[in-house]
Scaffold this active site. Structure first.
Site, PDB file in Angstrom:
ATOM      1  N   GLY A   1       0.462  -8.043  -4.321  1.00  0.00           N
ATOM      2  CA  GLY A   1      -0.027  -8.877  -5.554  1.00  0.00           C
ATOM      3  C   GLY A   1      -1.509  -8.708  -5.367  1.00  0.00           C
ATOM      4  O   GLY A   1      -2.021  -8.754  -4.073  1.00  0.00           O
TER       5      GLY A   1
ATOM      6  N   GLY B   1       3.805  -8.018  -2.318  1.00  0.00           N
ATOM      7  CA  GLY B   1       4.520  -7.534  -3.825  1.00  0.00           C
ATOM      8  C   GLY B   1       5.187  -6.013  -3.866  1.00  0.00           C
ATOM      9  O   GLY B   1       5.824  -5.940  -4.696  1.00  0.00           O
TER      10      GLY B   1
ATOM     11  N   GLU C   1       2.037 -12.289   5.037  1.00  0.00           N
ATOM     12  CA  GLU C   1       1.389 -13.362   4.365  1.00  0.00           C
ATOM     13  C   GLU C   1       1.216 -14.709   5.129  1.00  0.00           C
ATOM     14  O   GLU C   1       0.348 -15.293   4.943  1.00  0.00           O
ATOM     15  CB  GLU C   1       2.581 -13.953   3.298  1.00  0.00           C
ATOM     16  CG  GLU C   1       2.857 -13.123   2.124  1.00  0.00           C
ATOM     17  CD  GLU C   1       3.770 -12.045   2.264  1.00  0.00           C
ATOM     18  OE1 GLU C   1       4.079 -11.586   3.045  1.00  0.00           O
ATOM     19  OE2 GLU C   1       3.846 -11.247   1.353  1.00  0.00           O
TER      20      GLU C   1
ATOM     21  N   ASP D   1       7.223 -14.098   0.202  1.00  0.00           N
ATOM     22  CA  ASP D   1       7.814 -14.411  -1.102  1.00  0.00           C
ATOM     23  C   ASP D   1       8.573 -13.436  -1.650  1.00  0.00           C
ATOM     24  O   ASP D   1       9.244 -12.574  -0.870  1.00  0.00           O
ATOM     25  CB  ASP D   1       6.635 -15.236  -1.891  1.00  0.00           C
ATOM     26  CG  ASP D   1       5.631 -14.100  -2.132  1.00  0.00           C
ATOM     27  OD1 ASP D   1       5.478 -13.136  -1.617  1.00  0.00           O
ATOM     28  OD2 ASP D   1       4.892 -14.345  -3.244  1.00  0.00           O
TER      29      ASP D   1
HETATM   30  C1  LIG Z   1      -3.852  -3.356   5.606  1.00  0.00           C
HETATM   31  C2  LIG Z   1      -4.579  -2.957   4.213  1.00  0.00           C
HETATM   32  C3  LIG Z   1      -3.522  -2.983   3.083  1.00  0.00           C
HETATM   33  C4  LIG Z   1      -5.150  -1.606   4.134  1.00  0.00           C
HETATM   34  O1  LIG Z   1      -6.547  -1.851   4.861  1.00  0.00           O
HETATM   35  P1  LIG Z   1      -7.564  -0.570   4.841  1.00  0.00           P
HETATM   36  O2  LIG Z   1      -6.958   0.680   4.735  1.00  0.00           O
HETATM   37  O3  LIG Z   1      -8.637  -1.185   5.768  1.00  0.00           O
HETATM   38  O4  LIG Z   1      -8.101  -1.029   3.254  1.00  0.00           O
HETATM   39  P2  LIG Z   1      -8.816  -2.172   2.509  1.00  0.00           P
HETATM   40  O5  LIG Z   1      -8.703  -3.276   3.247  1.00  0.00           O
HETATM   41  O6  LIG Z   1     -10.678  -1.537   2.303  1.00  0.00           O
HETATM   42  O7  LIG Z   1      -8.557  -1.865   1.013  1.00  0.00           O
HETATM   43  C5  LIG Z   1      -8.983  -1.093   0.081  1.00  0.00           C
HETATM   44  C6  LIG Z   1      -9.460  -1.809  -1.203  1.00  0.00           C
HETATM   45  O8  LIG Z   1      -8.091  -2.494  -1.711  1.00  0.00           O
HETATM   46  C7  LIG Z   1      -8.147  -3.939  -1.784  1.00  0.00           C
HETATM   47  N1  LIG Z   1      -6.804  -4.601  -1.756  1.00  0.00           N
HETATM   48  C8  LIG Z   1      -5.838  -4.276  -0.797  1.00  0.00           C
HETATM   49  N2  LIG Z   1      -4.953  -4.969  -0.758  1.00  0.00           N
HETATM   50  C9  LIG Z   1      -5.239  -5.844  -1.852  1.00  0.00           C
HETATM   51  C10 LIG Z   1      -4.530  -6.915  -2.548  1.00  0.00           C
HETATM   52  N3  LIG Z   1      -3.324  -7.241  -2.051  1.00  0.00           N
HETATM   53  N4  LIG Z   1      -5.005  -7.624  -3.796  1.00  0.00           N
HETATM   54  C11 LIG Z   1      -6.299  -7.241  -3.970  1.00  0.00           C
HETATM   55  N5  LIG Z   1      -6.867  -6.266  -3.433  1.00  0.00           N
HETATM   56  C12 LIG Z   1      -6.579  -5.638  -2.331  1.00  0.00           C
HETATM   57  C13 LIG Z   1      -9.266  -4.336  -0.933  1.00  0.00           C
HETATM   58  O9  LIG Z   1      -9.620  -5.569  -1.051  1.00  0.00           O
HETATM   59  C14 LIG Z   1     -10.313  -2.993  -0.882  1.00  0.00           C
HETATM   60  O10 LIG Z   1     -10.969  -3.371  -2.117  1.00  0.00           O
HETATM   61  P3  LIG Z   1     -12.543  -3.015  -1.870  1.00  0.00           P
HETATM   62  O11 LIG Z   1     -13.088  -4.131  -0.728  1.00  0.00           O
HETATM   63  O12 LIG Z   1     -13.196  -3.116  -3.331  1.00  0.00           O
HETATM   64  O13 LIG Z   1     -12.703  -1.675  -1.434  1.00  0.00           O
HETATM   65  C15 LIG Z   1      -5.640  -4.147   3.689  1.00  0.00           C
HETATM   66  O14 LIG Z   1      -5.987  -3.849   2.389  1.00  0.00           O
HETATM   67  C16 LIG Z   1      -4.845  -5.333   3.625  1.00  0.00           C
HETATM   68  O15 LIG Z   1      -4.580  -6.342   4.750  1.00  0.00           O
HETATM   69  N6  LIG Z   1      -4.421  -5.810   2.203  1.00  0.00           N
HETATM   70  C17 LIG Z   1      -3.857  -7.167   2.107  1.00  0.00           C
HETATM   71  C18 LIG Z   1      -2.421  -7.034   2.352  1.00  0.00           C
HETATM   72  C19 LIG Z   1      -1.478  -8.264   1.833  1.00  0.00           C
HETATM   73  O16 LIG Z   1      -1.961  -9.393   2.429  1.00  0.00           O
HETATM   74  N7  LIG Z   1      -0.983  -8.109   0.799  1.00  0.00           N
HETATM   75  C20 LIG Z   1      -0.547  -9.146  -0.055  1.00  0.00           C
HETATM   76  C21 LIG Z   1       0.572  -9.866   0.519  1.00  0.00           C
HETATM   77  S1  LIG Z   1       0.813 -11.487  -0.394  1.00  0.00           S
HETATM   78  C22 LIG Z   1       1.335 -10.892  -2.015  1.00  0.00           C
HETATM   79  O17 LIG Z   1       1.580  -9.835  -2.282  1.00  0.00           O
HETATM   80  C23 LIG Z   1       0.982 -11.870  -3.034  1.00  0.00           C
HETATM   81  C24 LIG Z   1      -0.322 -12.255  -3.327  1.00  0.00           C
HETATM   82  C25 LIG Z   1      -0.465 -13.191  -4.453  1.00  0.00           C
HETATM   83  C26 LIG Z   1      -0.913 -14.319  -4.014  1.00  0.00           C
HETATM   84  C27 LIG Z   1      -1.080 -15.371  -5.176  1.00  0.00           C
HETATM   85  C28 LIG Z   1      -0.845 -14.972  -6.383  1.00  0.00           C
HETATM   86  O18 LIG Z   1      -0.958 -16.062  -7.572  1.00  0.00           O
HETATM   87  C29 LIG Z   1      -0.701 -13.553  -6.560  1.00  0.00           C
HETATM   88  C30 LIG Z   1      -0.331 -12.861  -5.670  1.00  0.00           C
END
Ligand SMILES: CC(C)(COP(=O)(O)OP(=O)(O)OC[C@H]1O[C@@H](n2cnc3c(N)ncnc32)[C@H](O)[C@@H]1OP(=O)(O)O)[C@@H](O)C(=O)NCCC(=O)NCCSC(=O)/C=C/c1ccc(O)cc1
Length: 382
Positions: free
Chosen positions: A72, A121, A144, A152
């Site tokens: 999400g 999500g 999470e 969730d």
């Molecule tokens: C391991 C990842 C997936 C990849 O890492 P990476 O390869 O180093 O890439 P980045 O972390 O640089 O991510 C690229 C871009 O995507 C964005 N992004 C990457 N996941 C996300 C993301 N879930 N959201 C919103 N921007 C993101 C991230 O912030 C970044 O944005 P920016 O800094 O502007 O370049 C990393 O991004 C990460 O740990 N992401 C979070 C994963 C995560 O915890 N997922 C969510 C589980 S919780 C869920 O699904 C529900 C949440 C929710 C809770 C309450 C609500 O009311 C609604 C929804």
């Protein structure tokens, strides 16, 4: 590219029409296809419209870029809640969980092509569907507990049905699984080599039936049985069952510490490390959620998780979710300060509160529509 059902957002969710197949493409590659409200509403409209449309027989779901979907859109939710509106979060989850339920009980086959990152999500819009195809670059996690939330999107249903106590391990440690592991434990139905995915997709676009056996036969032609890597967590099921079957999180950690003192297995040390970094409140509510999920239907799981998530959004007992988002997605220091900081400070009464109704006259439980099917079972290949 086809026109979307009325109201669906045309930028963030793309739809391709090929004969009787509709391909839904999550299209926010820079944000790793994080699910926005617009995408969730678009998906809801598509799934609802296609179920009634006799011309549509099969749905394919995929993501643009290097992720299927990273969950999400947490960043948007935190912005809204910091502006004083916890109800934005509640509405987001209401629609997301409704979508998960419609997918879990859908009358037509859905094939999800799980290339790249599948988290939170992203798992909710795919793993409840009939066919889940992984590949050699798939990375799945329910991360999470590191975010101050809990698994969730109906995860207490599908994780609690994994072999032994593997679901407890995946949920609490936020463990990353690869495509072969997802296939072996039953989260995926097929494994197809990445360079063959376009060929599979082309074949699926010619399908003119909703018969799941026929669809399965087509995917079978492209899939094979992958081998698990030697260091796979599934090769440690004995330790996982021994430790993660314990009654409390404290007992799980102390059983793992006992294992660590008897062996030099780095996997045990890394697992203890993940549990110690996670939010203590999240760990305790996640364990109870998975345990309750074992005997519940997917609808019951989603209803219970909706109550839990509303408590998290209100921040009545703990504000760990906001701190987790700050540390992981906003400031990116990866050093959250949890409150309460220690497991023994999270008492049973506090855990209990997350499972209660919300004390607000305007709040309603999650109402799910009557459906013919009750959701499907996970079949492990172990
Ligand atoms: C391991 C990842 C997936 C990849 O890492 P990476 O390869 O180093 O890439 P980045 O972390 O640089 O991510 C690229 C871009 O995507 C964005 N992004 C990457 N996941 C996300 C993301 N879930 N959201 C919103 N921007 C993101 C991230 O912030 C970044 O944005 P920016 O800094 O502007 O370049 C990393 O991004 C990460 O740990 N992401 C979070 C994963 C995560 O915890 N997922 C969510 C589980 S919780 C869920 O699904 C529900 C949440 C929710 C809770 C309450 C609500 O009311 C609604 C929804």
């Amino acid at each position: 590219m086809a026109s979307l059902p009325p109201g669906a957002d045309s930028d963030q969710l793309l739809v391709e029409e090929n004969g009787s197949t509709r391909t839904l493409i999550m299209n926010r590659p820079k944000q790793l296809n994080a699910l926005s409200s617009a995408m969730i509403m678009g998906l809801l409209r598509c799934f609802t419209a296609y179920e009634k449309d006799d011309k549509v027989k099969l749905l394919i779901m995929k993501g643009k870029g290097r992720a299927f979907c990273a969950g999400g859109d947490v960043a948007a939710v935190v912005r809204a809640i910091n502006n004083g509106s916890w109800k934005y979060g509640a509405d987001f989850f209401r629609n997301e969980f409704l979508l998960n339920y419609i997918i879990a009980t859908y009358s037509k086959p859905q094939v999800s092509l799980l290339a790249g990152i599948v988290m939170g999500g992203g798992a909710g819009v795919s793993l409840h569907g009939r066919f889940r195809v992984t590949t050699e670059n798939t990375v799945f996690a329910m991360p999470e507990t590191a975010l101050g939330l809990f698994p969730d999107i109906g995860a207490s249903y599908f994780l609690s049905r994994l072999p032994g106590f593997y679901g407890e391990y995946v949920a609490l440690a936020g463990a990353r699984l690869d495509g072969a592991e997802m296939h072996a434990c039953g989260l995926a139905t097929h494994f197809v080599q990445l360079n063959r995915l376009p060929l599979l997709e082309e074949s699926l676009k010619k399908v003119d039936t909703s018969n799941p056996f026929a669809v399965c036969g087509i995917i079978d032609q492209f899939s094979h049985q992958p081998s698990l890597k030697e260091n796979s967590s599934l090769n440690r099921l004995e330790i996982i069952n021994k430790c993660f079957s314990k009654r409390t999180v404290e007992e799980i950690i102390s059983a793992l510490e006992q294992e660590a003192s008897n062996s030099a297995d780095e996997w045990v040390a890394a697992t203890i490390q993940s549990l110690k970094k996670a939010s203590p409140t999240s760990l305790k509510i996640s364990l109870r959620s998975i345990r309750e999920g074992r005997t519940q239907t997917v609808g019951e799981c989603l209803r219970r998780e909706y109550r839990m998530v509303c408590h998290v959004m209100r921040g009545d007992f703990s504000r760990d979710f906001f701190e987790g988002c700050r540390a992981i997605l906003v400031d990116k220091d990866r050093n959250p300060k949890w409150m309460p900081p220690r497991l023994e400070q999270v008492h049973d009464e506090a855990v209990e509160q997350y499972f209660s109704r919300i004390n607000d006259p305007q709040w309603e439980d999650l109402n799910l529509p009557a459906r013919r099917s009750h959701g499907r079972n996970i079949e492990s290949k172990l």
